[in-house]
Scaffold this active site. Structure first.
Site, PDB file in Angstrom:
ATOM      1  N   HIS A 135       0.896  -1.358  -0.331  1.00  0.00           N
ATOM      2  CA  HIS A 135      -0.111  -0.382   0.090  1.00  0.00           C
ATOM      3  C   HIS A 135       0.874   1.556   0.069  1.00  0.00           C
ATOM      4  O   HIS A 135       1.811   1.046   0.745  1.00  0.00           O
ATOM      5  CB  HIS A 135      -0.783   0.091   0.912  1.00  0.00           C
ATOM      6  CG  HIS A 135      -1.435  -1.379   1.294  1.00  0.00           C
ATOM      7  ND1 HIS A 135      -2.100  -1.803   2.281  1.00  0.00           N
ATOM      8  CD2 HIS A 135      -3.129  -1.511   0.169  1.00  0.00           C
ATOM      9  CE1 HIS A 135      -3.368  -2.843   1.844  1.00  0.00           C
ATOM     10  NE2 HIS A 135      -3.700  -2.453   0.605  1.00  0.00           N
ATOM     11  N   GLU A 138       1.850   4.015   3.220  1.00  0.00           N
ATOM     12  CA  GLU A 138       2.246   3.597   4.215  1.00  0.00           C
ATOM     13  C   GLU A 138       3.583   3.168   4.026  1.00  0.00           C
ATOM     14  O   GLU A 138       4.754   2.169   4.574  1.00  0.00           O
ATOM     15  CB  GLU A 138       1.449   2.107   4.889  1.00  0.00           C
ATOM     16  CG  GLU A 138       0.771   1.903   4.730  1.00  0.00           C
ATOM     17  CD  GLU A 138      -0.182   0.634   4.667  1.00  0.00           C
ATOM     18  OE1 GLU A 138       0.107  -0.266   4.713  1.00  0.00           O
ATOM     19  OE2 GLU A 138      -1.360   0.122   4.172  1.00  0.00           O
ATOM     20  N   ARG A 193      -2.920   4.840  -1.690  1.00  0.00           N
ATOM     21  CA  ARG A 193      -3.240   3.114  -1.500  1.00  0.00           C
ATOM     22  C   ARG A 193      -2.746   2.703  -2.595  1.00  0.00           C
ATOM     23  O   ARG A 193      -2.276   1.370  -2.126  1.00  0.00           O
ATOM     24  CB  ARG A 193      -4.208   3.036  -1.136  1.00  0.00           C
ATOM     25  CG  ARG A 193      -4.691   0.904  -0.350  1.00  0.00           C
ATOM     26  CD  ARG A 193      -6.002   1.255   0.891  1.00  0.00           C
ATOM     27  NE  ARG A 193      -6.276  -0.127   0.572  1.00  0.00           N
ATOM     28  CZ  ARG A 193      -5.929  -0.742   2.025  1.00  0.00           C
ATOM     29  NH1 ARG A 193      -5.079   0.074   3.150  1.00  0.00           N
ATOM     30  NH2 ARG A 193      -6.441  -2.042   2.014  1.00  0.00           N
ATOM     31  N   HIS A 263       3.018  -3.931   6.276  1.00  0.00           N
ATOM     32  CA  HIS A 263       2.426  -2.379   6.324  1.00  0.00           C
ATOM     33  C   HIS A 263       2.473  -1.137   7.664  1.00  0.00           C
ATOM     34  O   HIS A 263       2.665  -1.704   8.438  1.00  0.00           O
ATOM     35  CB  HIS A 263       0.493  -3.441   6.185  1.00  0.00           C
ATOM     36  CG  HIS A 263       0.092  -4.125   5.125  1.00  0.00           C
ATOM     37  ND1 HIS A 263       0.152  -3.717   4.156  1.00  0.00           N
ATOM     38  CD2 HIS A 263       0.484  -5.236   4.833  1.00  0.00           C
ATOM     39  CE1 HIS A 263      -0.468  -4.486   3.025  1.00  0.00           C
ATOM     40  NE2 HIS A 263       0.945  -5.943   3.697  1.00  0.00           N
ATOM     41  N   GLU A 337       1.919  -5.122  10.478  1.00  0.00           N
ATOM     42  CA  GLU A 337       1.146  -4.135  11.221  1.00  0.00           C
ATOM     43  C   GLU A 337       2.352  -3.170  12.142  1.00  0.00           C
ATOM     44  O   GLU A 337       2.404  -2.893  13.259  1.00  0.00           O
ATOM     45  CB  GLU A 337      -0.632  -3.927  11.130  1.00  0.00           C
ATOM     46  CG  GLU A 337      -1.567  -4.498  10.176  1.00  0.00           C
ATOM     47  CD  GLU A 337      -1.809  -3.457   9.402  1.00  0.00           C
ATOM     48  OE1 GLU A 337      -1.179  -2.250   8.637  1.00  0.00           O
ATOM     49  OE2 GLU A 337      -2.715  -4.285   7.705  1.00  0.00           O
TER      50      GLU A 337
END
Length: 376
Positions: A135, A138, A193, A263, A337
């Site tokens: 993405h 990020e 994104r 991510h 994440e």
């Protein structure tokens, strides 16, 4: 009201009691805030001036020479061009441990570069795949991939664990998966994104590269509408970036034992399944690897990560790279994440690159050493 969803990525995941982060255009706040008050919805303003936060994230660009590769700054965000120069440089200067190659081309024709790290100690070695930047917005992802490579090269001589990792395994590191989108997030839209492929019917660009894989494709948590952030694409592997990586992973599926994707943001370590609530067959091994990795990460600065199956820990999403890797025989598939939990969101300041990467490095080493131990 047009808002940009930061967390979760799709409106399907918004249910009573969940916390939602949204980006709102300046002129919308006047109508949105009274509406929230009327509806009795509690809200906090996390970032009141996004323009300013964007300037703060990247510091004063003009004040530092970010071009010289010997003094490459790993505590700064880098454009795609800088990252590619850096990769070429390492390929030339560390040919004993680094081999750079391309797995294909992006929609806009950019090469999809991967660095293969490791000692050429024996003909056949197991491998770990690491990708960052699926993405575009990020940015901490690609920063971590570069940090990982730097640590590997700098500590190979002095750290027995790193030496063991690079002797017994290969690491395939893809610092920027979604090259077109990442480039676009530097030049046009910081909060882009998706990929940048064109949709003729809707005049919308891009597909969510983490909903485009051939595993429960375009089911729950993905959208059929080309203008949505979680658009799954016209068909699985429609995106050349996804197709190229899937092809490479399929070809090396016997060799690759772990798939790690980076991510932001949520501070979580996720494993399959993403597309359904079910327990994976090798749950005990994967669960204990995750538990130990999260504890190792926390030991650095006390940052707590939640961990667990993606579907129940984050939300259900179909067509993800992690599920696909697992379904294709890679026994350890994880999605990180990274920081934070919304205070800065996608605009994590450069001052936090070092602590974020330092703690994440501990988790990755932990998973890698777990892998070498053989879990039953």
């Amino acid at each position: 009201l047009q808002v940009d969803l930061w967390q979760p990525s799709s409106p399907f995941h918004i249910v009573g009691g969940t916390v939602t982060d949204v980006r709102v255009p300046q002129n919308t706040t006047r109508s949105l805030l009274p509406y929230l008050q009327q509806a009795n919805i509690q809200y906090t303003i996390l970032i009141s001036d996004l323009e300013k936060a964007m300037e703060n994230q990247t510091g004063q660009r003009s004040h530092r020479n970010r071009r010289s590769l010997s003094g490459y700054n790993y505590e700064a965000y880098h454009s795609l061009e800088e990252i590619e120069d850096w990769m070429h440089h390492l390929n030339r200067t560390h040919s004993d441990l680094v081999h750079m190659f391309s797995v294909g081309k992006s929609y806009e024709g950019r090469p999809l570069y991967v660095l293969k790290l490791g000692k050429r100690s024996r003909p056949y070695k197991k491998a770990v795949w690491i990708d960052c930047g699926i993405h575009a917005r990020e940015w901490i992802g690609p920063a971590f991939c570069q940090w990982f490579v730097k640590e590997a090269l700098q500590t190979y001589q002095t750290d027995p664990a790193m030496r063991k990792m690079l002797t017994q395994l290969y690491f395939y590191v893809m610092p920027v998966f979604n090259v077109d989108g990442y480039h676009f997030s530097w030049t046009n839209d910081r909060f882009w994104r998706k990929t940048r492929s064109k949709n003729m019917r809707f005049h919308c660009h891009g597909v969510d590269a983490n909903r485009n894989w051939k595993v429960k494709w375009c089911d729950e948590g993905a959208s059929f509408h080309p203008c949505d952030d979680t658009y799954c694409g016209p068909f699985p592997e429609s995106e050349p970036e996804v197709r190229a990586v899937a092809h490479f992973l399929r070809k090396h599926r016997k060799q690759i034992k772990a798939y790690l994707s980076f991510h932001a943001y949520a501070q979580m370590l996720l494993y399959p399944y993403s597309y359904k609530y079910a327990t994976i067959p090798n749950f005990n091994c994967v669960e204990s690897a995750a538990y130990n990795a999260v504890n190792a990460l926390q030991s650095a600065y006390g940052v707590r990560y939640r961990y667990g199956p993606a579907s129940s820990t984050l939300y259900v999403s179909s067509g993800s790279s992690m599920d696909w890797a697992y379904k294709n025989g890679i026994p350890y598939a994880f999605a990180f994440e990274l920081r934070d939990t919304g205070h800065f969101g996608f605009l994590l300041p450069e001052t936090l690159i070092k602590p974020t990467c330092t703690e994440t490095m501990l988790a990755v080493k932990n998973i890698t050493l777990h892998l070498l131990k053989k879990c039953h």
